[in-house]
Design a protein around this motif. Structure first.
Motif, mmCIF file in Angstrom:
data_model
loop_
_atom_site.group_PDB
_atom_site.id
_atom_site.type_symbol
_atom_site.label_atom_id
_atom_site.label_comp_id
_atom_site.label_asym_id
_atom_site.label_seq_id
_atom_site.Cartn_x
_atom_site.Cartn_y
_atom_site.Cartn_z
ATOM 1 N N SER A 267 0.883 -1.172 0.000
ATOM 2 C CA SER A 267 0.000 0.000 0.000
ATOM 3 C C SER A 267 0.917 1.217 0.000
ATOM 4 O O SER A 267 1.881 1.259 0.761
ATOM 5 N N TRP A 268 0.623 2.191 -0.844
ATOM 6 C CA TRP A 268 1.509 3.341 -0.951
ATOM 7 C C TRP A 268 0.710 4.614 -1.215
ATOM 8 O O TRP A 268 -0.450 4.561 -1.626
ATOM 9 N N CYS A 269 1.377 5.740 -0.982
ATOM 10 C CA CYS A 269 0.794 7.031 -1.317
ATOM 11 C C CYS A 269 1.901 8.056 -1.495
ATOM 12 O O CYS A 269 3.022 7.882 -1.023
ATOM 13 N N LYS A 270 1.570 9.106 -2.210
ATOM 14 C CA LYS A 270 2.418 10.290 -2.318
ATOM 15 C C LYS A 270 1.626 11.440 -1.734
ATOM 16 O O LYS A 270 0.442 11.619 -2.052
ATOM 17 N N GLU A 271 2.294 12.226 -0.876
ATOM 18 C CA GLU A 271 1.646 13.332 -0.190
ATOM 19 C C GLU A 271 2.471 14.601 -0.358
ATOM 20 O O GLU A 271 3.700 14.542 -0.371
ATOM 21 N N LYS A 272 1.780 15.726 -0.465
ATOM 22 C CA LYS A 272 2.428 17.006 -0.741
ATOM 23 C C LYS A 272 2.069 18.029 0.334
ATOM 24 O O LYS A 272 0.894 18.190 0.677
ATOM 25 N N ILE A 273 3.091 18.731 0.849
ATOM 26 C CA ILE A 273 2.842 19.809 1.805
ATOM 27 C C ILE A 273 2.184 20.977 1.070
ATOM 28 O O ILE A 273 2.706 21.468 0.079
ATOM 29 N N LEU A 274 1.037 21.405 1.572
ATOM 30 C CA LEU A 274 0.347 22.567 1.024
ATOM 31 C C LEU A 274 0.743 23.837 1.761
ATOM 32 O O LEU A 274 0.893 24.899 1.167
ATOM 33 N N MET A 275 0.892 23.706 3.107
ATOM 34 C CA MET A 275 1.210 24.850 3.952
ATOM 35 C C MET A 275 1.975 24.324 5.156
ATOM 36 O O MET A 275 1.647 23.269 5.684
ATOM 37 N N ILE A 276 3.008 25.062 5.545
ATOM 38 C CA ILE A 276 3.737 24.719 6.763
ATOM 39 C C ILE A 276 4.082 26.019 7.476
ATOM 40 O O ILE A 276 4.583 26.958 6.863
ATOM 41 N N ASP A 277 3.761 26.072 8.767
ATOM 42 C CA ASP A 277 3.950 27.287 9.559
ATOM 43 C C ASP A 277 4.641 26.917 10.866
ATOM 44 O O ASP A 277 3.981 26.538 11.843
ATOM 45 N N PRO A 278 5.985 26.994 10.904
ATOM 46 C CA PRO A 278 6.719 26.625 12.110
ATOM 47 C C PRO A 278 6.411 27.514 13.321
ATOM 48 O O PRO A 278 6.485 27.048 14.459
ATOM 49 N N VAL A 279 6.058 28.770 13.096
ATOM 50 C CA VAL A 279 5.770 29.675 14.205
ATOM 51 C C VAL A 279 4.512 29.214 14.943
ATOM 52 O O VAL A 279 4.470 29.139 16.170
ATOM 53 N N ASN A 280 3.479 28.869 14.195
ATOM 54 C CA ASN A 280 2.225 28.402 14.796
ATOM 55 C C ASN A 280 2.150 26.878 14.890
ATOM 56 O O ASN A 280 1.117 26.330 15.279
ATOM 57 N N ARG A 281 3.224 26.217 14.490
ATOM 58 C CA ARG A 281 3.359 24.757 14.573
ATOM 59 C C ARG A 281 2.167 24.038 13.930
ATOM 60 O O ARG A 281 1.464 23.268 14.575
ATOM 61 N N CYS A 282 1.978 24.291 12.641
ATOM 62 C CA CYS A 282 0.928 23.577 11.911
ATOM 63 C C CYS A 282 1.368 23.357 10.465
ATOM 64 O O CYS A 282 2.220 24.068 9.941
ATOM 65 N N SER B 257 -0.368 21.574 6.574
ATOM 66 C CA SER B 257 -1.428 20.904 5.824
ATOM 67 C C SER B 257 -0.794 20.165 4.668
ATOM 68 O O SER B 257 0.183 20.646 4.079
ATOM 69 N N TYR B 258 -1.344 19.004 4.363
ATOM 70 C CA TYR B 258 -0.849 18.240 3.228
ATOM 71 C C TYR B 258 -2.020 17.571 2.528
ATOM 72 O O TYR B 258 -3.096 17.412 3.096
ATOM 73 N N GLU B 259 -1.785 17.201 1.264
ATOM 74 C CA GLU B 259 -2.811 16.509 0.494
ATOM 75 C C GLU B 259 -2.251 15.218 -0.062
ATOM 76 O O GLU B 259 -1.051 15.102 -0.331
ATOM 77 N N LEU B 260 -3.133 14.262 -0.222
ATOM 78 C CA LEU B 260 -2.798 12.994 -0.846
ATOM 79 C C LEU B 260 -2.861 13.204 -2.353
ATOM 80 O O LEU B 260 -3.875 13.672 -2.873
ATOM 81 N N LEU B 261 -1.757 12.928 -3.049
ATOM 82 C CA LEU B 261 -1.716 13.117 -4.500
ATOM 83 C C LEU B 261 -2.122 11.850 -5.240
ATOM 84 O O LEU B 261 -3.055 11.844 -6.025
ATOM 85 N N PHE C 16 -8.278 6.471 -1.999
ATOM 86 C CA PHE C 16 -8.670 7.851 -1.742
ATOM 87 C C PHE C 16 -8.647 8.650 -3.035
ATOM 88 O O PHE C 16 -7.747 8.508 -3.837
ATOM 89 N N LYS C 17 -9.657 9.518 -3.193
ATOM 90 C CA LYS C 17 -9.649 10.476 -4.299
ATOM 91 C C LYS C 17 -9.153 11.814 -3.763
ATOM 92 O O LYS C 17 -8.144 12.317 -4.197
ATOM 93 N N LEU C 18 -9.846 12.379 -2.778
ATOM 94 C CA LEU C 18 -9.430 13.628 -2.150
ATOM 95 C C LEU C 18 -9.190 13.353 -0.673
ATOM 96 O O LEU C 18 -10.021 12.734 -0.008
ATOM 97 N N TYR C 19 -8.046 13.803 -0.181
ATOM 98 C CA TYR C 19 -7.755 13.742 1.248
ATOM 99 C C TYR C 19 -6.792 14.884 1.554
ATOM 100 O O TYR C 19 -5.720 14.964 0.960
ATOM 101 N N VAL C 20 -7.207 15.791 2.427
ATOM 102 C CA VAL C 20 -6.369 16.895 2.878
ATOM 103 C C VAL C 20 -6.404 16.881 4.402
ATOM 104 O O VAL C 20 -7.487 16.821 5.004
ATOM 105 N N ALA C 21 -5.225 16.924 5.012
ATOM 106 C CA ALA C 21 -5.135 16.900 6.473
ATOM 107 C C ALA C 21 -4.371 18.117 6.974
ATOM 108 O O ALA C 21 -3.504 18.648 6.280
ATOM 109 N N THR C 22 -4.704 18.530 8.182
ATOM 110 C CA THR C 22 -3.983 19.602 8.868
ATOM 111 C C THR C 22 -3.580 19.083 10.240
ATOM 112 O O THR C 22 -4.405 18.535 10.969
ATOM 113 N N ILE C 23 -2.305 19.244 10.549
ATOM 114 C CA ILE C 23 -1.751 18.851 11.844
ATOM 115 C C ILE C 23 -1.369 20.124 12.579
ATOM 116 O O ILE C 23 -0.674 20.980 12.032
ATOM 117 N N LYS C 24 -1.820 20.242 13.839
ATOM 118 C CA LYS C 24 -1.459 21.384 14.678
ATOM 119 C C LYS C 24 -0.896 20.849 15.986
ATOM 120 O O LYS C 24 -1.462 19.932 16.583
#
Length: 167
Positions: A76-91, A93-97, A103-111
């Motif tokens: 099982s594999w995937c490729k994921e791309k960083i959409l936004m990264i903010d080290p100051v606010n420690r968050c 977002s990435y999307e599954l390509l 999965f067709k669409l999957y976007v996650a945000t980690i804070k």
């Protein structure tokens, strides 16, 4: 006839850590291509293209699938791309390509959030997502899977920081 669109799946789960601070936990997430060190179901994670710590970075993640009889069922594999990264606010977002999981669409945000309290110790990790429904999955199963993975990852990260800081 136009295909009826299903509503998006949206969810969020959190993990609270009592020892490490947000500043101590953030680097584990910021290092986007070392997911295999923390995620319980990822065997390999590597950079495909882009600049570390920058939007546009793409990682490849994979794991061997095993059947209920213990045999090898492929990867099982995937490729994921960083959409936004903010080290100051420690968050971030990435999307599954691309993926082999369905999965067709999957976007996650980690804070990684600070927790106010005595001595400023502890933090909270929030993992939110929006996805198209996935054939063969129930929404509740996806949320439970993400929660299980996040709790496992948080525990490993907390243990790693604790081993270096004596708690």
């Amino acid at each position: 006839m136009a295909e009826e669109s299903q509503p998006k799946w949206e969810g969020k789960t959190t993990a609270e850590l009592s020892g490490p601070t947000a500043e101590q936990i953030w680097p584990f997430w910021e290092d986007f291509c070392n997911l295999h060190l923390w995620h319980p179901d990822i065997d390999t994670c590597s950079q495909v293209e882009g600049t570390p710590g920058q939007p546009g970075l793409i990682r490849y993640c994979a794991t061997k699938k095993t059947s209920s009889s213990g045999g090898d069922d492929g990867i099982s594999w995937c490729k994921e791309k960083i959409l936004m990264i903010d080290p100051v606010n420690r968050c971030l977002s990435y999307e599954l390509l691309e993926n082999s999981i369905g999965f067709k669409l999957y976007v996650a945000t980690i804070k990684v959030l600070s927790v106010d309290g005595d001595g400023g110790r502890g933090c909270k990790i929030e993992w939110s997502f929006v996805a198209d429904p996935v054939e063969g999955w129930k929404f509740e199963d996806l949320v439970a899977y993400i929660e299980t993975c996040l709790l496992s990852m948080a525990k490993k990260m907390e243990q790693s920081v604790g081993a270096h800081n004596g708690y």
